[in-house]
Design an enzyme around this catalytic site. Structure first.
Site, mmCIF file in Angstrom:
data_model
loop_
_atom_site.group_PDB
_atom_site.id
_atom_site.type_symbol
_atom_site.label_atom_id
_atom_site.label_comp_id
_atom_site.label_asym_id
_atom_site.label_seq_id
_atom_site.Cartn_x
_atom_site.Cartn_y
_atom_site.Cartn_z
ATOM 1 N N THR A 1 -0.174 1.633 6.811
ATOM 2 C CA THR A 1 -0.045 0.429 5.985
ATOM 3 C C THR A 1 0.185 -0.771 6.881
ATOM 4 O OG1 THR A 1 1.175 -0.688 4.233
ATOM 5 C CG2 THR A 1 2.445 0.815 5.629
ATOM 6 N N THR B 1 0.823 -1.205 0.000
ATOM 7 C CA THR B 1 0.000 0.000 0.000
ATOM 8 C C THR B 1 0.860 1.260 0.000
ATOM 9 O OG1 THR B 1 -1.730 -1.154 1.161
ATOM 10 C CG2 THR B 1 -1.618 1.201 1.552
HETATM 11 N N1 ASP Z 1 -3.605 -1.959 4.811
HETATM 12 C C1 ASP Z 1 -3.860 -2.557 3.531
HETATM 13 C C2 ASP Z 1 -5.117 -3.382 3.613
HETATM 14 O O1 ASP Z 1 -5.305 -4.096 4.569
HETATM 15 C C3 ASP Z 1 -2.758 -3.438 3.039
HETATM 16 C C4 ASP Z 1 -1.340 -2.886 3.177
HETATM 17 O O2 ASP Z 1 -1.123 -1.881 3.818
HETATM 18 O O3 ASP Z 1 -0.402 -3.486 2.608
HETATM 19 O O4 ASP Z 1 -5.895 -3.363 2.677
#
Ligand code: ASP
Length: 322
Positions: free
Chosen positions: A228, A177
């Site tokens: 993230t 992300t």
């Molecule tokens: N936080 C994001 C989600 O759960 C994924 C990520 O940060 O890599 O969709």
């Protein structure tokens, strides 16, 4: 009075160990992070808004296929891409977000359109696609987001469904992300976050990214935060809002509030990940409870930094103090 400016961004957190990426790939990632930082910073230096700066940095990362946002987004169990994004202004807490959208080339611009051109904060799925289609944005076929790396990652996940987590087991799961936070010369903060979510996601799963207060938050009374990590835990901890609330209610400074939430509350539940954050006084924090987080920031003296692993810090240029 002119406020100091500040900007920080992330490109995902996880089990990032030195030696897994080739030196060439590492350098390419550092270059992408730096370029995204500069995209936002140049807007701040010209007197532009924190909202525009955060968006510009995220657009640059969405365009970079290394990261799980825009082109390079992960595959769902159906073999397509469903993207989530949110953007928020600290001025009056105006916010816009989209979840499970398919056709906006830059999902963060779709979130901005929700903020500016709708009476709503969060639109999802088919309805969100309809709203986005009516906006003056670039639209693409969903397959445009495909990359070979993500397809291989998805296929590996399907062979081993138990591995449905953000704990990367191999190089192919290392990029996540994206998000950015900024403080502009007028003292406004803003946050923007964009993601493809988690590989092989089903049932219209929505993570923390587009949920205001979980993965994205901005309030001039406290801070702008972009997160993230394992979204379900970030939702349960209301991570971004909790950081801001601790600052307002207890007077904690930015770094302390981030530490309390990311290293304390979140970790205690078993949640992995991190945040980037800026406060109206110029404080900048990048805190994560994983071995690494792709990140970049401008220090108070104007130096530009990028890093992947925990102890890393590459200083790129020294700029005049503003
Ligand atoms: N936080 C994001 C989600 O759960 C994924 C990520 O940060 O890599 O969709």
């Amino acid at each position: 009075m002119t406020s100091p400016i500040a900007i920080a961004l992330h490109g995902g957190a996880g089990v990032l160990q030195a030696g897994v990426l080739s030196a060439e790939d590492e350098n390419a990632v550092h270059a992408s992070l730096l370029s995204a930082l500069k995209a936002g910073l140049s807007i701040l230096e010209e007197g532009g808004s924190a909202l525009d700066a955060a968006q510009a940095s995220v657009v640059e990362l969405e365009e970079c296929p290394w990261f799980n946002a825009g082109r390079g987004a992960v595959f769902t169990d159906k073999g397509d891409h469903e993207m989530d994004a949110a953007i928020m202004s600290g001025d009056n807490r105006e916010a816009g977000a989209v979840a499970g959208i398919h056709f906006a080339r830059n999902p963060i611009k779709a979130a901005r359109a929700v903020l500016e051109h709708s009476d709503h904060v969060l639109l999802s799925g088919v309805g969100a696609d309809q709203f986005v289609a009516a906006q003056a944005l670039e639209h693409v076929d969903n397959a445009w987001f495909d990359t070979e790396l993500r397809r291989r990652q998805w296929q590996a996940q399907r062979l081993n469904p138990q591995a449905l987590s953000l704990e990367p087991g191999g190089i192919e799961k290392k990029f996540g992300t994206v998000g950015a936070v900024a403080l502009d010369r007028s003292g406004q903060v803003a946050a923007a976050t964009s993601t493809g979510g988690i590989t092989n996601k089903r049932y219209g799963r929505i993570g923390d990214t587009p949920l205001i207060g979980a993965g994205t938050w901005a309030d001039n009374r406290s801070a702008a935060i972009s997160a993230t990590g394992h979204g379900e835990f970030f939702i349960r901890c209301a991570v971004a809002h909790d950081i801001a609330a601790r600052m307002r209610y207890t007077g904690a400074r930015l770094r302390k509030a981030c530490d309390q939430v990311v290293l304390g509350e979140l970790k205690a539940l078993g949640g992995n990940g991190g945040v980037v954050a800026v406060a109206p006084n110029g404080d900048t924090a990048l805190v994560f409870n994983t071995p690494g987080m792709y990140r970049a920031w401008r220090d108070a003296e104007g130096g530009l930094h990028t890093a992947i692993y925990a102890a890393e810090d590459r200083l790129h240029v020294q700029e005049a103090t503003t």
